[in-house]
Design an enzyme around this catalytic site. Sequence first.
Site, PDB file in Angstrom:
ATOM      1  N   GLY A  13     -36.191  76.791 -31.642  1.00 46.00           N
ATOM      2  CA  GLY A  13     -34.908  77.379 -31.220  1.00 46.00           C
ATOM      3  C   GLY A  13     -34.421  78.407 -32.234  1.00 46.00           C
ATOM      4  N   ARG A  47     -38.937  80.944 -26.749  1.00 47.16           N
ATOM      5  CA  ARG A  47     -39.733  81.115 -25.529  1.00 47.16           C
ATOM      6  C   ARG A  47     -40.450  82.458 -25.453  1.00 47.16           C
ATOM      7  NH1 ARG A  47     -35.629  78.822 -21.178  1.00 47.16           N
ATOM      8  NH2 ARG A  47     -34.297  79.401 -22.892  1.00 47.16           N
ATOM      9  N   LYS A 144     -27.306  67.127 -34.102  1.00 46.28           N
ATOM     10  CA  LYS A 144     -26.493  66.352 -33.172  1.00 46.28           C
ATOM     11  C   LYS A 144     -26.158  67.234 -31.963  1.00 46.28           C
ATOM     12  CE  LYS A 144     -22.945  68.662 -33.427  1.00 46.28           C
ATOM     13  NZ  LYS A 144     -22.026  69.236 -32.623  1.00 46.28           N
ATOM     14  N   HIS A 174     -23.672  68.152 -39.725  1.00 48.12           N
ATOM     15  CA  HIS A 174     -23.468  69.030 -40.890  1.00 48.12           C
ATOM     16  C   HIS A 174     -22.174  68.720 -41.648  1.00 48.12           C
ATOM     17  CE1 HIS A 174     -20.949  71.582 -38.214  1.00 48.12           C
ATOM     18  NE2 HIS A 174     -20.458  72.101 -39.310  1.00 48.12           N
ATOM     19  N   LYS A 178     -20.659  68.803 -46.079  1.00 42.95           N
ATOM     20  CA  LYS A 178     -19.509  69.594 -46.545  1.00 42.95           C
ATOM     21  C   LYS A 178     -19.025  69.086 -47.896  1.00 42.95           C
ATOM     22  CE  LYS A 178     -17.754  71.441 -42.262  1.00 42.95           C
ATOM     23  NZ  LYS A 178     -17.419  72.848 -42.264  1.00 42.95           N
ATOM     24  N   ASP A 231     -19.222  66.726 -28.704  1.00 45.92           N
ATOM     25  CA  ASP A 231     -19.620  67.826 -29.584  1.00 45.92           C
ATOM     26  C   ASP A 231     -19.156  67.584 -31.026  1.00 45.92           C
ATOM     27  OD1 ASP A 231     -20.617  70.448 -30.226  1.00 45.92           O
ATOM     28  OD2 ASP A 231     -18.568  71.214 -30.152  1.00 45.92           O
ATOM     29  N   HIS A 236     -18.780  64.397 -36.076  1.00 46.38           N
ATOM     30  CA  HIS A 236     -18.046  64.896 -37.249  1.00 46.38           C
ATOM     31  C   HIS A 236     -16.786  64.072 -37.554  1.00 46.38           C
ATOM     32  CE1 HIS A 236     -20.741  68.125 -36.650  1.00 46.38           C
ATOM     33  NE2 HIS A 236     -19.956  69.002 -36.076  1.00 46.38           N
ATOM     34  N   LYS A 321     -10.669  73.069 -28.706  1.00 49.90           N
ATOM     35  CA  LYS A 321     -10.882  74.518 -28.838  1.00 49.90           C
ATOM     36  C   LYS A 321      -9.755  75.296 -28.161  1.00 49.90           C
ATOM     37  CE  LYS A 321     -15.844  74.384 -29.433  1.00 49.90           C
ATOM     38  NZ  LYS A 321     -15.965  74.695 -30.860  1.00 49.90           N
TER      39      LYS A 321
HETATM   40  C1  BG6 Z   1     -20.382  72.152 -34.424  1.00 50.74           C
HETATM   41  C2  BG6 Z   1     -19.853  72.185 -33.021  1.00 50.74           C
HETATM   42  O1  BG6 Z   1     -21.155  70.998 -34.632  1.00 50.74           O
HETATM   43  O2  BG6 Z   1     -19.280  72.133 -35.316  1.00 50.74           O
HETATM   44  C3  BG6 Z   1     -18.938  73.380 -32.813  1.00 50.74           C
HETATM   45  O3  BG6 Z   1     -20.943  72.244 -32.113  1.00 50.74           O
HETATM   46  C4  BG6 Z   1     -17.843  73.398 -33.847  1.00 50.74           C
HETATM   47  O4  BG6 Z   1     -18.393  73.392 -31.511  1.00 50.74           O
HETATM   48  C5  BG6 Z   1     -18.455  73.279 -35.237  1.00 50.74           C
HETATM   49  O5  BG6 Z   1     -17.130  74.621 -33.734  1.00 50.74           O
HETATM   50  C6  BG6 Z   1     -17.399  73.142 -36.313  1.00 50.74           C
HETATM   51  O6  BG6 Z   1     -18.046  73.219 -37.551  1.00 50.74           O
HETATM   52  P1  BG6 Z   1     -17.383  73.945 -38.773  1.00 50.74           P
HETATM   53  O7  BG6 Z   1     -18.370  73.800 -39.874  1.00 50.74           O
HETATM   54  O8  BG6 Z   1     -17.144  75.350 -38.369  1.00 50.74           O
HETATM   55  O9  BG6 Z   1     -16.104  73.225 -39.006  1.00 50.74           O
END
Ligand code: BG6
Length: 465
Positions: A13, A47, A144, A174, A178, A231, A236, A321
């Site tokens: 990807g 692809r 994730k 991720h 942080k 998401d 997170h 969002k």
């Molecule tokens: C991602 C989500 O995992 O985290 C996004 O898929 C989101 O939708 C993002 O905007 C937020 O991450 P960060 O590091 O910008 O706070």
Amino acid sequence: MVDTPPFNLIIFGITSNLAQIKLIPALYDMAEKGILPENFTVVGVSRSHTDLQKHFRIVLAEHNRHHEHDINSSVVDNLTSKVVHIAGQLDDPLLYEKLKTYAKGNTIFYLATYPELYKDIFVNLNKAGLNSQENGFVRLMIEKPFGADLASAKELDMLLLEFFSEKQLYRLDHYLGKETIQNILTFRFGNGLFEPLLNKTFIDHIQVTSLENFGIGKRGGYYDTVGALKDVGQNHLLQMLAFATMDVPSEFSNEAVTLERLKIVKKLLPMPDKIVLGQYKGYKTEENVSKKSITDTFFAFKTQIQNERYEGVPIYIRGGKQLSKTLTEIAIVFKNPDNRLFNNIQSGQIPNVLIYRIQPNEGIVLKILTKKPGHDFELESTAMNFDYPKPDASHYLPDPYERLLVDCLRGDQTFFNDASEIEAQWAFVDPLLSGHGQPIIYDSGTDGPKEADNLIKSDGRSWIS
Ligand code: BG6
């Protein structure tokens, strides 16, 4: 000094949004900081045929909110000289035959693609023998959301563990990479001052917040299949809560830290009648979104940790969002003692709040009452701040993807999720989504549906940010 071993990084990807905004910039930062070894190759899979070197240059030239600093052309030249593109379908065994040429020695397979394709990738890696560690380590970095619910996550885990050992698996959230999230451990367990206060005797309630003032951009194809709660909520935000509330690990090791995070997630009480789901007006007209979509772009829910330490402490978690602002934080709101001397003067009842602020301006804030200078005795709420210094390099704080790539290269899984943790997250989230109907439509640029305010107001509290 950060030492990393020679490696091949194979990214499934490579033209994805994730690779563009996070992975390619993270590789650049590693190259610029000199933390890539002499020998490494980045193999990008997508692809159709792509001039990957050109793609890297275009991506790096475009600033985004994760990568705002200028780039150095000789670093880019050096990085792109290590980049190779392979075109192929992820369910086609022939692709994996081609990858054999590059998967020699230490190899990381990075899954930056649609979660529905994970199964095909695992099966084909195994078929091609690409899971063999005879000539170096083979590790998988898996984005994730891992699965779409508890049942599918379990199925993926079972499949994966047939072909790989848990030690090879780096399930990535991720947020665990942080700085401020990792700093919570230092703040809490490296200092003696605050830990004794973090329990039901002193805490009134906890708020975990992740607001974004932008929409889904070009990610409709992915986003419409998951929604806000899956998401960012399932992963997170639960991780943020776990770091803020877990007990001290017996030692600073992957096993001990993961165990304490896991204990928190397992003790979370799902309250399906205390959740509000929303969708921003105009979401259904976004690119690659179904015109009839009932996907949530906002959620707010209440929960509790069912253990001795936090019994009865309400926790409110909110994310979404197209809201009025971008803000991610954990706020611990303390109880006011009955005998507070200034209870009866104006502002005298404002609570103390401890905030772990992820963005904007990563840091830690303690809100305390102070006297307004002057002849009268007036109080105000003041912030004691810990901010990171801001030297010229805007990437002084390593991006989470940079941190986690380094951790994976070093074989350190402390800030990755294991199977049991992911499954516990789904076990908590599944009941919240069962029977989920139409989300409540809210206007962009607002704080989300009014019902979310009512959720907390009905307990006599309000959102603090
Ligand atoms: C991602 C989500 O995992 O985290 C996004 O898929 C989101 O939708 C993002 O905007 C937020 O991450 P960060 O590091 O910008 O706070």
